[in-house]
Design a protein around this motif. Structure first.
Motif, PDB file in Angstrom:
ATOM      1  N   TYR B  50       0.816  -1.357   0.075  1.00 57.04           N
ATOM      2  CA  TYR B  50      -0.055  -0.075   0.108  1.00 57.04           C
ATOM      3  C   TYR B  50       1.000   0.979  -0.182  1.00 57.04           C
ATOM      4  O   TYR B  50       1.304   1.476   0.660  1.00 57.04           O
ATOM      5  CB  TYR B  50      -1.336   0.507   1.121  1.00 57.04           C
ATOM      6  CG  TYR B  50      -1.544   0.942   1.495  1.00 57.04           C
ATOM      7  CD1 TYR B  50      -1.305   2.518   1.952  1.00 57.04           C
ATOM      8  CD2 TYR B  50      -2.625   2.051   0.262  1.00 57.04           C
ATOM      9  CE1 TYR B  50      -1.781   3.503   2.565  1.00 57.04           C
ATOM     10  CE2 TYR B  50      -3.372   2.810   0.834  1.00 57.04           C
ATOM     11  CZ  TYR B  50      -2.732   3.781   1.738  1.00 57.04           C
ATOM     12  OH  TYR B  50      -3.155   4.727   1.487  1.00 57.04           O
ATOM     13  N   ASP B  54      -7.429   4.111  -2.491  1.00 56.39           N
ATOM     14  CA  ASP B  54      -7.760   2.895  -1.760  1.00 56.39           C
ATOM     15  C   ASP B  54      -6.785   2.147  -0.844  1.00 56.39           C
ATOM     16  O   ASP B  54      -6.233   1.788  -1.298  1.00 56.39           O
ATOM     17  CB  ASP B  54      -7.970   1.498  -3.489  1.00 56.39           C
ATOM     18  CG  ASP B  54      -9.587   0.726  -2.585  1.00 56.39           C
ATOM     19  OD1 ASP B  54     -10.027   0.724  -3.942  1.00 56.39           O
ATOM     20  OD2 ASP B  54      -9.598   0.663  -1.519  1.00 56.39           O
ATOM     21  N   LEU B  56      -7.738  -0.386   0.302  1.00 55.30           N
ATOM     22  CA  LEU B  56      -7.810  -1.794   0.126  1.00 55.30           C
ATOM     23  C   LEU B  56      -7.182  -2.317  -1.342  1.00 55.30           C
ATOM     24  O   LEU B  56      -7.301  -2.315  -2.121  1.00 55.30           O
ATOM     25  CB  LEU B  56      -9.507  -2.701   0.266  1.00 55.30           C
ATOM     26  CG  LEU B  56     -10.138  -4.005   0.062  1.00 55.30           C
ATOM     27  CD1 LEU B  56      -8.932  -5.074   1.127  1.00 55.30           C
ATOM     28  CD2 LEU B  56     -11.330  -4.202  -0.420  1.00 55.30           C
ATOM     29  N   GLU B  64      -5.553 -10.082   0.488  1.00 57.80           N
ATOM     30  CA  GLU B  64      -5.995  -8.917   0.048  1.00 57.80           C
ATOM     31  C   GLU B  64      -5.418  -8.110   1.203  1.00 57.80           C
ATOM     32  O   GLU B  64      -5.408  -8.963   2.511  1.00 57.80           O
ATOM     33  CB  GLU B  64      -7.339  -8.056  -0.342  1.00 57.80           C
ATOM     34  CG  GLU B  64      -8.484  -9.169   1.273  1.00 57.80           C
ATOM     35  CD  GLU B  64      -9.625  -8.891   0.847  1.00 57.80           C
ATOM     36  OE1 GLU B  64      -9.894  -8.683  -0.851  1.00 57.80           O
ATOM     37  OE2 GLU B  64     -11.065  -8.989   1.012  1.00 57.80           O
ATOM     38  N   GLU B  66      -5.929  -4.394   4.190  1.00 55.96           N
ATOM     39  CA  GLU B  66      -6.868  -3.681   4.234  1.00 55.96           C
ATOM     40  C   GLU B  66      -5.980  -2.613   5.356  1.00 55.96           C
ATOM     41  O   GLU B  66      -5.674  -2.732   6.326  1.00 55.96           O
ATOM     42  CB  GLU B  66      -8.593  -3.679   4.624  1.00 55.96           C
ATOM     43  CG  GLU B  66      -9.227  -2.256   4.853  1.00 55.96           C
ATOM     44  CD  GLU B  66     -10.258  -2.463   5.088  1.00 55.96           C
ATOM     45  OE1 GLU B  66     -10.710  -3.326   6.225  1.00 55.96           O
ATOM     46  OE2 GLU B  66     -11.443  -1.499   5.514  1.00 55.96           O
TER      47      GLU B  66
END
Lengths: 114, 115
Positions: B50, B54, B56, B64, B66
């Motif tokens: 990340y 987004d 997520l 995945e 978050e």
């Protein structure tokens, strides 16, 4: 083709000996690293080299000396090995600079000091 | 200084079970977050990352994660695990203005998936 390769994969030696681990990357990265993973799988950076120049040394004993003959190679030489040096050593490489993509790791060298 | 906590040291699941591995970090500024996976006897491989946008994030192999800024968390999830997911999973963080060498790893979570 292997991107980051280390040799040897396994290294068993006695206390007091001197040994070397070699690392080569063919990704064209400028920055290379050595990480130590202890028996509890905790991964800690030891050295970081940018284009053959040492830019970080995280309180590693002087017995550990990295050598970078060119930007594609970063070897680790260890003098007077101690029992506590037993661990898995990972070489890694990346592009330099802020926001750079993350590390690419080698397969590791499992060092056992008896 | 930044730090990463992975509270689950060992997770054991049966195939097809859902997975969630916790990761919390401490750092005062904006961060980049990563999950790495280490299969038995192999090197660490990037699972997902990340940087911004987004919260997520979808990675490889159906994983995945978050990013919840208010909770300083970046939990890893997979709806249905497979035996081949057995591995050690590492969460890592760095300042978004930092370089790769400033990456801080968590202590890892060993996932064992029973066939």
């Amino acid at each position: 083709d292997t991107a980051v390769s280390q040799t040897p994969k396994y290294l068993v030696t006695q206390m007091g000996n001197d040994k070397s681990i070699k690392c080569e990357q063919n990704l064209g990265h400028d920055t290379m690293y050595w990480y130590k993973q202890d028996s509890k799988k905790f991964l800690k950076i030891m050295f970081s080299y940018n284009n053959k120049e040492l830019i970080i040394n995280e309180t590693v004993p002087n017995r550990f000396s990295p050598k970078s003959p060119d930007k594609a190679h970063l070897n680790l030489h260890i003098n007077s090995l101690e029992l506590g040096d037993s661990a898995v050593y990972f070489c890694a490489s990346s592009l330099p600079g802020t926001g750079a993509p993350p590390l690419h790791f080698g397969n590791g060298t499992r060092l056992t000091v008896t | 200084a930044q730090s990463v906590s992975q509270h689950n040291h060992h997770v054991i699941l049966s195939e097809a079970a859902s997975l969630e591995l916790g990761c919390n970090y401490s750092y005062g500024g904006t961060v980049n977050l990563f999950w790495y996976v280490q299969y038995p006897g192999q090197h660490l491989q990037l699972l997902l990352k990340y940087f911004s946008g987004d919260p997520l994030v979808k990675g490889i192999k159906g994983f995945e994660a978050e990013f919840i800024k208010s909770k300083f968390s970046f939990n890893l999830r997979k709806p249905s695990v497979q035996w081949s997911d057995t591995a050690e999973y590492f969460c890592a963080v760095r300042s978004s203005s930092g370089s790769a060498r400033q990456l801080t790893f968590g202590s890892g979570t060993q996932l064992t998936v029973l066939p």
